[in-house]
Scaffold this active site. Structure first.
Site, PDB file in Angstrom:
ATOM      1  CD  GLU A   1      -1.543  -2.357   1.802  1.00 37.12           C
ATOM      2  OE1 GLU A   1      -0.366  -2.471   2.201  1.00 37.12           O
ATOM      3  OE2 GLU A   1      -2.368  -3.298   1.843  1.00 37.12           O
TER       4      GLU A   1
ATOM      5  CG  HIS B   1     -14.320  -3.487   2.603  1.00 38.01           C
ATOM      6  ND1 HIS B   1     -14.331  -3.279   1.251  1.00 38.01           N
ATOM      7  CD2 HIS B   1     -14.603  -4.804   2.790  1.00 38.01           C
ATOM      8  CE1 HIS B   1     -14.598  -4.429   0.618  1.00 38.01           C
ATOM      9  NE2 HIS B   1     -14.782  -5.364   1.532  1.00 38.01           N
TER      10      HIS B   1
END
Ligand SMILES: Cc1ncc(C[n+]2csc(CCOP(=O)(O)OP(=O)(O)O)c2C)c(N)n1
Length: 606
Positions: free
Chosen positions: A361, A411
């Site tokens: 990430e 999410h």
């Protein structure tokens, strides 16, 4: 000081650049990942005629100067990216090299260029360099050249205090070509030939390991960690200047040297300009009208998660956006950051606009910043919202340098359910909202998601789109995601309460309002997908929308921090989540129509 010969060779013999036009598209990109050595870059920009003058060097690190402590993109001509947090520049360079190659491949463009990055021990120790180097090796970015300033010294002392890596083996294992320069830091011709060898195509990025001596040529401080950050005393300066055979005079810069430097730089620049073109015309601007026309419609009875909505938006607008390049850190399908017509970006398909970042990430965030600042690309990158924390330094630098990156975070609440408290974000909205220059939008449905995309494209900087995992009803017209807020249920001239909700809680607020209506409590319900847009575009209208209401509440499945700016009483979740089906966790933590109506009834004493 020890990198000055390298800088000289890069700028005067190796890099293709034109100081008269620092933004010339086909220029080689240069990144000083060890941003604390900023004075090196400023001195080079001064000598090469990028607009810095001696007075700018004299006001180094002072208020309002063109020479801040670390290089800042958009602040000083010739600075490509903002560096200082170690390792970021290295990962930005990987993104730049991806953007360069992707554009060159798609447009059969002759303006392909190199990306040069200087990284120190600190950059290579940082975790982000491991992620980014591994990705660059996999992708075979052969026009990426990193020069490792291998001086074996950091602030605390010798690198051996904390690090025993074999950098050569490490980079070879990532799939890089490694050139070990030897003790050539002061040999201009040897430096040039090392860099020229690094340009030879080999299907791999190149790491040039350059042995340097920190503080060289200071007789007292060279090779010592004290040289890193302690200002030299007058005596140290005198002896260093003696060693260089230059007069002991502050800011000694002979006029003929400076003018010769600039003459040569301008002539070199002009010679390159004749040979190559520019950024392909279709990549130069975003055609917002075409994007608007391509936006998908969402049926009023559709139940759709906003992460699915963003995928529909990306698919539908991809033809109108030749700059678009999308990718995820191993959550491509889960986050909706997928365009089915895009090829995968790989060594064998450099034109690919779907990037599989792997579970990296941090590198994904910083590479996206590099792509955005390279020009010609619109990077969109996605992961679960809770992992925004893994990208935070890159998001912060995107904001600081106004890099137009769209961060897609799905999410986005305890609604994710069974994964337990590690996965549902709680404090992430508060955290991202506190970053100046980052536009945060949490749409409630498909219509707001589509308009949020428009706001992201319009914004001069990065945007975070915060999206639901769970399906949501269509409740808005979408206007809130461009205006900042939208009144969904008016409740007459003087409602008892206002409920201001975001994202998946908008439908919960509407449900609570309907429950309250049955006991005679009238509510105004407001969808407020973006604090930033409300503040910048419609604050007065928002305040007047709440002015006539008895008491105002916010409703958001996350930390309540910050909501007092807008409402009397925030309703949220100021604890970690739990493992159970998403609707159960939401219910237990008070995010349901009945819980919210109970809170409001008790606050109103009714
Ligand atoms: C992420 C991050 N952590 C810590 C620092 C503080 N810092 C600045 S320079 C430095 C040491 C870097 O060592 P090296 O890269 O070898 O640079 P050199 O000492 O050769 O100048 C540190 C720890 C920083 N800028 N960024």
């Amino acid at each position: 000081m020890s990198l000055a010969p390298l800088g000289h060779v890069l700028y005067s013999r190796v890099m293709r650049h034109d100081p008269r036009d620092p933004k010339w598209y086909a220029r080689d990109r240069f990144i000083l990942s060890c941003g604390h050595a900023s004075i090196l870059q400023y001195a080079l920009l001064y000598l090469n005629g990028y607009g810095l003058e001696l007075a700018d060097l004299q006001s180094f690190r002072q208020w309002d100067s063109a020479t801040p402590g670390h290089p800042e993109a958009g602040h000083t001509n010739g600075v490509e990216v903002t560096t200082g947090p170690l390792g970021q520049g290295f990962a930005n360079a990987v993104g730049m090299a991806v953007a360069e190659r992707e554009i060159a491949a798609r447009f059969a463009d002759k303006s392909g260029h190199f990306t040069y990055v200087i990284a120190g021990d600190g950059c290579l120790m940082e975790g982000i360099s491991h992620e980014a180097a591994s990705l660059a090796g996999h992708l075979g970015l052969e026009r990426l050249i990193c020069i490792f300033d291998d001086n074996g010294i950091t602030i605390d002392g010798a690198t051996g205090l904390s690090c025993s890596d074999d950098v050569v083996k490490r980079f070879e294992s990532y799939g890089w070509r490694v050139i070990v320069g030897g003790p050539i830091a002061n040999d201009l011709d040897a430096l040039e030939s090392m860099l020229v060898s690094a340009q030879e195509p080999c299907g791999k990025p190149t790491l040039c390991v350059l042995k340097t001596t920190i503080g060289d040529p200071s007789p007292t401080l060279k090779g010592k960690h004290e040289a890193h950050g302690n200002p030299f005393t007058a005596e140290h300066v005198t002896e260093a200047k003696q060693a260089m055979s230059i007069p002991d005079e502050p800011f000694f810069a002979p006029h003929d040297v400076v003018s010769r430097y600039r003459e040569v730089a301008a002539a070199r620049g002009a010679s390159f300009r004749d040979a190559t073109g520019g950024l392909p015309a279709e990549l130069q601007t975003i055609d917002l009208a075409a994007v608007r026309a391509a936006l998908p419609q969402f049926a009023s009875d559709a139940q759709i998660a906003t992460r699915v909505a963003i995928q529909k938006v990306l698919e539908a607008t991809s033809t109108a956006l030749p700059q678009l390049i999308v990718g995820s850190a191993d959550l491509t399908g889960n986050t909706g950051v997928k365009v089915s017509s895009f090829a995968s970006q790989q060594k064998s398909s450099p034109e690919g606009r779907q990037i599989y970042y792997g579970i990296r990430e941090h590198a994904m965030g910083a590479a996206s910043v590099g792509m955005a600042l390279h020009g010609g690309t619109l990077p969109v990158c996605g992961t679960f919202f809770v992992f925004a924390d893994y990208m935070k330094p890159a998001i912060r630098l995107a904001a600081l340098s106004k890099a137009k990156v769209v961060f897609v975070f799905s999410h986005d609440s305890v609604g994710v359910g069974e994964d337990g408290p590690t996965h549902p974000p709680i404090e992430q909205l508060a955290s991202l909202r506190s970053i100046p220059g980052l536009q945060v939008i949490r749409p409630a449905d498909g219509a707001e998601t589509a308009q949020a995309w428009i706001s992201a494209l319009e914004f001069d900087g990065p945007t975070a789109l915060v999206l639901s995992r769970q399906n949501l009803p269509q409740t808005t017209t979408g206007v809130g995601a461009t205006a900042g807020f939208e009144v969904l249920m008016n409740g007459g001239p003087q409602p008892d309460a206002a409920i201001v909700a975001t994202g998946s809680e908008v439908s919960v607020a509407l449900e609570a309002a309907r429950t309250l209506e049955q006991v005679g409590i009238v509510c105004r319900v407001v969808s407020m997908p973006s604090w930033d847009l409300t503040r910048s575009r419609s604050l007065a209208a928002f305040e007047s929308a709440l002015a006539g209401c008895g008491r105002s509440f916010s409703l958001e499945a996350g930390s309540t921090m910050g909501w007092h700016e807008f409402v009397d009483q925030p309703i949220g979740i100021d604890r970690f989540g739990a493992s159970a089906p998403g609707n159960v966790v939401l219910d237990k933590l008070g995010i349901s129509g009945s819980s919210v109506s109970d809170v409001i009834r008790s606050a109103l004493g009714r």
